[in-house]
Design a protein around this motif. Structure first.
Motif, PDB file in Angstrom:
ATOM      1  N   ARG A 138       1.863  10.565   2.004  1.00  0.00           N
ATOM      2  CA  ARG A 138       1.105  11.653   2.640  1.00  0.00           C
ATOM      3  C   ARG A 138      -0.018  12.132   1.718  1.00  0.00           C
ATOM      4  O   ARG A 138      -1.154  12.336   2.142  1.00  0.00           O
ATOM      5  CB  ARG A 138       2.053  12.805   2.983  1.00  0.00           C
ATOM      6  CG  ARG A 138       1.389  13.988   3.633  1.00  0.00           C
ATOM      7  CD  ARG A 138       2.460  15.051   3.941  1.00  0.00           C
ATOM      8  NE  ARG A 138       1.919  16.173   4.615  1.00  0.00           N
ATOM      9  CZ  ARG A 138       1.489  17.287   4.018  1.00  0.00           C
ATOM     10  NH1 ARG A 138       1.555  17.401   2.703  1.00  0.00           N
ATOM     11  NH2 ARG A 138       0.988  18.280   4.714  1.00  0.00           N
ATOM     12  N   GLN A 139       0.304  12.321   0.437  1.00  0.00           N
ATOM     13  CA  GLN A 139      -0.710  12.794  -0.513  1.00  0.00           C
ATOM     14  C   GLN A 139      -1.828  11.773  -0.678  1.00  0.00           C
ATOM     15  O   GLN A 139      -3.007  12.138  -0.711  1.00  0.00           O
ATOM     16  CB  GLN A 139      -0.072  13.108  -1.865  1.00  0.00           C
ATOM     17  CG  GLN A 139      -1.013  13.807  -2.822  1.00  0.00           C
ATOM     18  CD  GLN A 139      -1.504  15.146  -2.285  1.00  0.00           C
ATOM     19  OE1 GLN A 139      -0.707  15.993  -1.900  1.00  0.00           O
ATOM     20  NE2 GLN A 139      -2.817  15.329  -2.244  1.00  0.00           N
ATOM     21  N   LEU A 140      -1.485  10.491  -0.769  1.00  0.00           N
ATOM     22  CA  LEU A 140      -2.515   9.456  -0.858  1.00  0.00           C
ATOM     23  C   LEU A 140      -3.413   9.471   0.371  1.00  0.00           C
ATOM     24  O   LEU A 140      -4.625   9.313   0.261  1.00  0.00           O
ATOM     25  CB  LEU A 140      -1.868   8.068  -1.015  1.00  0.00           C
ATOM     26  CG  LEU A 140      -1.255   7.762  -2.378  1.00  0.00           C
ATOM     27  CD1 LEU A 140      -0.422   6.481  -2.306  1.00  0.00           C
ATOM     28  CD2 LEU A 140      -2.332   7.654  -3.438  1.00  0.00           C
ATOM     29  N   PHE A 141      -2.820   9.674   1.542  1.00  0.00           N
ATOM     30  CA  PHE A 141      -3.598   9.758   2.774  1.00  0.00           C
ATOM     31  C   PHE A 141      -4.559  10.946   2.715  1.00  0.00           C
ATOM     32  O   PHE A 141      -5.739  10.822   3.027  1.00  0.00           O
ATOM     33  CB  PHE A 141      -2.673   9.880   3.987  1.00  0.00           C
ATOM     34  CG  PHE A 141      -3.401   9.982   5.287  1.00  0.00           C
ATOM     35  CD1 PHE A 141      -3.820   8.836   5.951  1.00  0.00           C
ATOM     36  CD2 PHE A 141      -3.682  11.211   5.852  1.00  0.00           C
ATOM     37  CE1 PHE A 141      -4.506   8.922   7.151  1.00  0.00           C
ATOM     38  CE2 PHE A 141      -4.360  11.316   7.053  1.00  0.00           C
ATOM     39  CZ  PHE A 141      -4.773  10.162   7.704  1.00  0.00           C
ATOM     40  N   SER A 178       0.814  -1.214   0.000  1.00  0.00           N
ATOM     41  CA  SER A 178       0.000   0.000   0.000  1.00  0.00           C
ATOM     42  C   SER A 178       0.847   1.264   0.000  1.00  0.00           C
ATOM     43  O   SER A 178       0.433   2.293  -0.532  1.00  0.00           O
ATOM     44  CB  SER A 178      -0.916   0.036   1.227  1.00  0.00           C
ATOM     45  OG  SER A 178      -1.853  -0.998   1.185  1.00  0.00           O
ATOM     46  N   ILE A 179       2.018   1.204   0.615  1.00  0.00           N
ATOM     47  CA  ILE A 179       2.878   2.376   0.706  1.00  0.00           C
ATOM     48  C   ILE A 179       3.741   2.438  -0.544  1.00  0.00           C
ATOM     49  O   ILE A 179       4.453   1.479  -0.857  1.00  0.00           O
ATOM     50  CB  ILE A 179       3.750   2.325   1.984  1.00  0.00           C
ATOM     51  CG1 ILE A 179       2.841   2.378   3.219  1.00  0.00           C
ATOM     52  CG2 ILE A 179       4.762   3.467   2.000  1.00  0.00           C
ATOM     53  CD1 ILE A 179       3.566   2.202   4.543  1.00  0.00           C
ATOM     54  N   PRO A 180       3.674   3.538  -1.298  1.00  0.00           N
ATOM     55  CA  PRO A 180       4.451   3.632  -2.529  1.00  0.00           C
ATOM     56  C   PRO A 180       5.959   3.614  -2.256  1.00  0.00           C
ATOM     57  O   PRO A 180       6.418   4.150  -1.251  1.00  0.00           O
ATOM     58  CB  PRO A 180       4.026   4.966  -3.155  1.00  0.00           C
ATOM     59  CG  PRO A 180       3.105   5.614  -2.211  1.00  0.00           C
ATOM     60  CD  PRO A 180       2.877   4.726  -1.047  1.00  0.00           C
ATOM     61  N   LEU A 238      -4.976   6.127   0.414  1.00  0.00           N
ATOM     62  CA  LEU A 238      -3.943   5.285   0.998  1.00  0.00           C
ATOM     63  C   LEU A 238      -4.553   3.953   1.408  1.00  0.00           C
ATOM     64  O   LEU A 238      -5.588   3.905   2.068  1.00  0.00           O
ATOM     65  CB  LEU A 238      -3.305   5.965   2.207  1.00  0.00           C
ATOM     66  CG  LEU A 238      -2.097   5.252   2.812  1.00  0.00           C
ATOM     67  CD1 LEU A 238      -0.989   5.117   1.782  1.00  0.00           C
ATOM     68  CD2 LEU A 238      -1.589   6.002   4.021  1.00  0.00           C
ATOM     69  N   GLY A 239      -3.927   2.880   0.992  1.00  0.00           N
ATOM     70  CA  GLY A 239      -4.447   1.545   1.286  1.00  0.00           C
ATOM     71  C   GLY A 239      -5.275   0.976   0.167  1.00  0.00           C
ATOM     72  O   GLY A 239      -5.612  -0.197   0.172  1.00  0.00           O
ATOM     73  N   LYS A 240      -5.609   1.817  -0.805  1.00  0.00           N
ATOM     74  CA  LYS A 240      -6.316   1.325  -1.983  1.00  0.00           C
ATOM     75  C   LYS A 240      -5.292   0.629  -2.870  1.00  0.00           C
ATOM     76  O   LYS A 240      -4.112   0.901  -2.819  1.00  0.00           O
ATOM     77  CB  LYS A 240      -6.973   2.473  -2.757  1.00  0.00           C
ATOM     78  CG  LYS A 240      -7.867   3.363  -1.930  1.00  0.00           C
ATOM     79  CD  LYS A 240      -9.135   2.660  -1.536  1.00  0.00           C
ATOM     80  CE  LYS A 240     -10.118   3.610  -0.931  1.00  0.00           C
ATOM     81  NZ  LYS A 240     -10.232   3.578   0.483  1.00  0.00           N
TER      82      LYS A 240
END
Length: 110
Positions: free
Chosen positions: A72-75, A57-59, A80-82
């Motif tokens: 951070r941006q995904l969150f 999940s974490i790039p 995030l987690g998708k």
């Protein structure tokens, strides 16, 4: 595991978020507690939020380094987690973006 700050307009400070990938969701409560305890011991305050995510999940960069600003941006975008593309797919798609350089095989700058 990635830690990052998010602005908190109400307090004028930042909120500390810790994101970690886990393999077994059954261990979520224990892992979140362990992370909170470790952060508290290390910096004297607990994280404001602990996000436990499925694997991949974490790039990451092509060399495997964690991409904190992207996390951070995904969150912030609630993504995030998708499911995300594997690193090798991220690199492959990079060749066809604006950053593409004519000298790369299969790449033509528009």
């Amino acid at each position: 595991m990635v830690a990052f700050g998010l602005p908190d307009a109400a307090s004028g400070t930042e909120k500390l978020v810790v994101a970690a990938e886990i393999r077994n969701p059954a261990d979520s409560e224990r892992i979140a507690s362990d992370i909170t305890r470790a952060v508290s011991e290390a910096i004297g305050v607990p994280p404001d939020r602990v996000e436990l995510l499925p694997p991949h999940s974490i790039p990451k960069t092509s060399s495997g380094k964690l991409r904190r600003s992207d996390t951070r941006q995904l969150f912030m975008d609630a993504k995030l987690g998708k499911k995300t593309q594997p690193v090798w797919m991220q690199i492959g798609s990079w060749r066809h973006t604006e950053r593409c350089h004519e000298s790369l095989p299969g790449c033509a700058k528009a």
